[in-house]
Structures are given as C-alpha cells and as structure tokens.
Scaffold this motif. Structure first.
Motif, PDB file in Angstrom:
ATOM      1  N   GLU A 142      70.942  32.500 -10.527  1.00  0.00           N
ATOM      2  CA  GLU A 142      72.135  31.696 -10.294  1.00  0.00           C
ATOM      3  C   GLU A 142      72.783  31.411 -11.648  1.00  0.00           C
ATOM      4  O   GLU A 142      72.157  31.529 -12.701  1.00  0.00           O
ATOM      5  N   LEU A 143      74.043  31.036 -11.597  1.00  0.00           N
ATOM      6  CA  LEU A 143      74.813  30.683 -12.782  1.00  0.00           C
ATOM      7  C   LEU A 143      74.896  29.161 -12.865  1.00  0.00           C
ATOM      8  O   LEU A 143      75.302  28.501 -11.913  1.00  0.00           O
ATOM      9  N   VAL A 144      74.483  28.601 -14.010  1.00  0.00           N
ATOM     10  CA  VAL A 144      74.522  27.152 -14.227  1.00  0.00           C
ATOM     11  C   VAL A 144      75.563  26.861 -15.303  1.00  0.00           C
ATOM     12  O   VAL A 144      75.452  27.349 -16.435  1.00  0.00           O
ATOM     13  N   LEU A 145      76.576  26.073 -14.939  1.00  0.00           N
ATOM     14  CA  LEU A 145      77.650  25.745 -15.875  1.00  0.00           C
ATOM     15  C   LEU A 145      77.691  24.248 -16.138  1.00  0.00           C
ATOM     16  O   LEU A 145      77.458  23.436 -15.237  1.00  0.00           O
ATOM     17  N   GLY A 146      78.012  23.917 -17.379  1.00  0.00           N
ATOM     18  CA  GLY A 146      78.275  22.532 -17.746  1.00  0.00           C
ATOM     19  C   GLY A 146      79.709  22.412 -18.221  1.00  0.00           C
ATOM     20  O   GLY A 146      80.215  23.288 -18.925  1.00  0.00           O
TER      21      GLY A 146
END
Length: 249
Positions: A142-146
């Motif tokens: 999965e892609l985790v963005l902040g």
C-alpha cells in the motif's frame, strides 16, 4: 461545533482479568525434578454494570473509521503503487468522493492550495516522501502518504491498489509525535492534555469493512527519555518503511 480533541476508538473493548499460569522451575532436589511455583490465582469474571440501561442507538462521534474513497484519474499499472507519483495522487485525492462524509478527508484551504501548487512551488509542497508496506496482507504494497497541515498537524492517508484502481482506505489527521509502521499496522502517537502522557492509536486493516480501522487506542506514560510536547488544539495521525522513501516533491 468543534470536534473533541480525542475520540475513543470504536473497537476498544474491556479486557477481563486473565488467570496467571503457574510457573514450573527446576527444584534443588534430584536432577530433572520439577517444583511448583504455587497455585495460579482464580480468574475474575467481568461484571456488567447497569444492565437495565438501553443500548445506544448511534455513535456519539464520527471518528472517520471505515471511510474509503476511489481516487479518480489514477491508474495503478500492474497493481504496483510504487510506480505512482505521490503528488499526483494527493492532487487527484482532492477530487475524490468518499463513501460517506465524516469530514476527516477534508484539508484546510491553505493546504489544498499548496498541494495544487506543488509543481510550481515545490519547496512549499506539503506532500511528504511516501512509504510502502503491505498493510492488508494480500502480498502487495500500500502507499502511505503524509501531508503537512497548519498548527503542526499531519494528515495520514493510506491507498490500496484494487486492480488498476486506487482506493483510499485510511484518512485521518492529528497533531503527532510520531507515525510508525509496525507489521500490518499504522501507529500514531499524539500529545495528551495530561502532562507526561501521550495517545497511541494503531490502525489495522479490517477485511470485512475493507478499510483501516483504529483497532487500539491507548493513553500511555511518555518514556522518560522523551518529554511530551505541549498539545495543540484540534483533533487528535517517520516511519519504519519496507524501503527508503522516494522523493515526493
């Protein structure tokens, strides 16, 4: 009406006392002889309080749990989110429509403008370097963005490939101390209004809901080696990645 600073996770449950196991230790007698450490204490059955109270008919607050959104205009080639441009994902996410409206996917106008201007003003782009982790257990990352927000708050969003579509399976924000990836969990630490304590919320994939849910929400003493920062007003979300983060700006 302003949303409360903290909302207990909906999945929090009371934990009953568990019987301790009797420890067996090697005695001082004949070789191989076992000696009992004593009887284990009896388990205490949970006691229900006020059984005549009617059950709640609705949740008192919307914590944003279970809210998802399809990101329009983003194609995930081969189901590989590492090929995606994180800034393009953040920009496309501004147009996403959630399956229900908690309001937690919304960003301040100043943050929206900064995301839209990431190409022309990269130094002010609030999209942080992405991280990747298989959080759903299906073998794909999965892609985790902040996304940085005013008042030292941080929006944390997780995106899952669904065929060639991209689905946002987690969206929350908080004034954070830290964000961590641990196994299949996203763990967020936030300041508490109680000096010397902090909140720790673990978000985990729920296969039935098809979303990340806040499965554990705790208040813990701050480690002695770290002084908790002063909490800020507002709602209460880098990491240990599976690989180094790639540039997001």
């Amino acid at each position: 009406m302003r949303r409360p600073h903290r909302v207990p996770a909906a999945t929090r449950t009371a934990v009953s006392a568990v019987a301790a196991l009797a420890l067996l230790t090697t005695g001082c007698g004949a070789a191989g002889e076992l000696k009992s450490a004593g009887d284990a204490p009896s388990a205490v059955e949970p006691q229900g309080l006020w059984p005549d109270l009617p059950p709640a008919s609705a949740a008192p607050y919307d914590y944003g749990e279970g809210e998802t959104a399809r990101i329009p205009g983003v194609r995930v080639t081969g189901g590989d989110v590492r090929r995606l441009d994180p800034v393009a994902v953040a920009q496309a996410g501004l147009k996403a429509r959630t399956n229900r409206d908690s309001g937690l996917d919304e960003l301040p106008d100043s943050t929206v403008r900064a995301i839209e201007a990431c190409r022309t003003a990269p130094d002010d782009c609030p999209v942080l370097a992405p991280y990747y982790r298989d959080l759903t257990g299906d073998g794909r990352d999965e892609l985790v963005l902040g996304i940085r927000m005013p008042d030292r708050q941080l929006a944390v969003r997780v995106y899952m490939p669904d065929g060639e579509r991209l689905i946002r399976i987690m969206s929350t924000y908080d004034a954070v101390i830290s964000v961590e990836l641990a196994g299949h969990d996203v763990i967020m630490r936030a300041p508490s209004v109680i000096p010397g304590y902090e909140y720790r919320t673990a978000w985990s994939w729920d296969d039935r809901q098809r979303a990340m849910l806040p499965t554990r929400d705790e208040i813990l003493r701050t480690p002695d080696h770290r002084k908790a920062p002063k909490p800020t007003t507002g709602p209460s979300s880098p990491a240990a990645p599976s690989g180094s983060p790639s540039g997001a700006r």
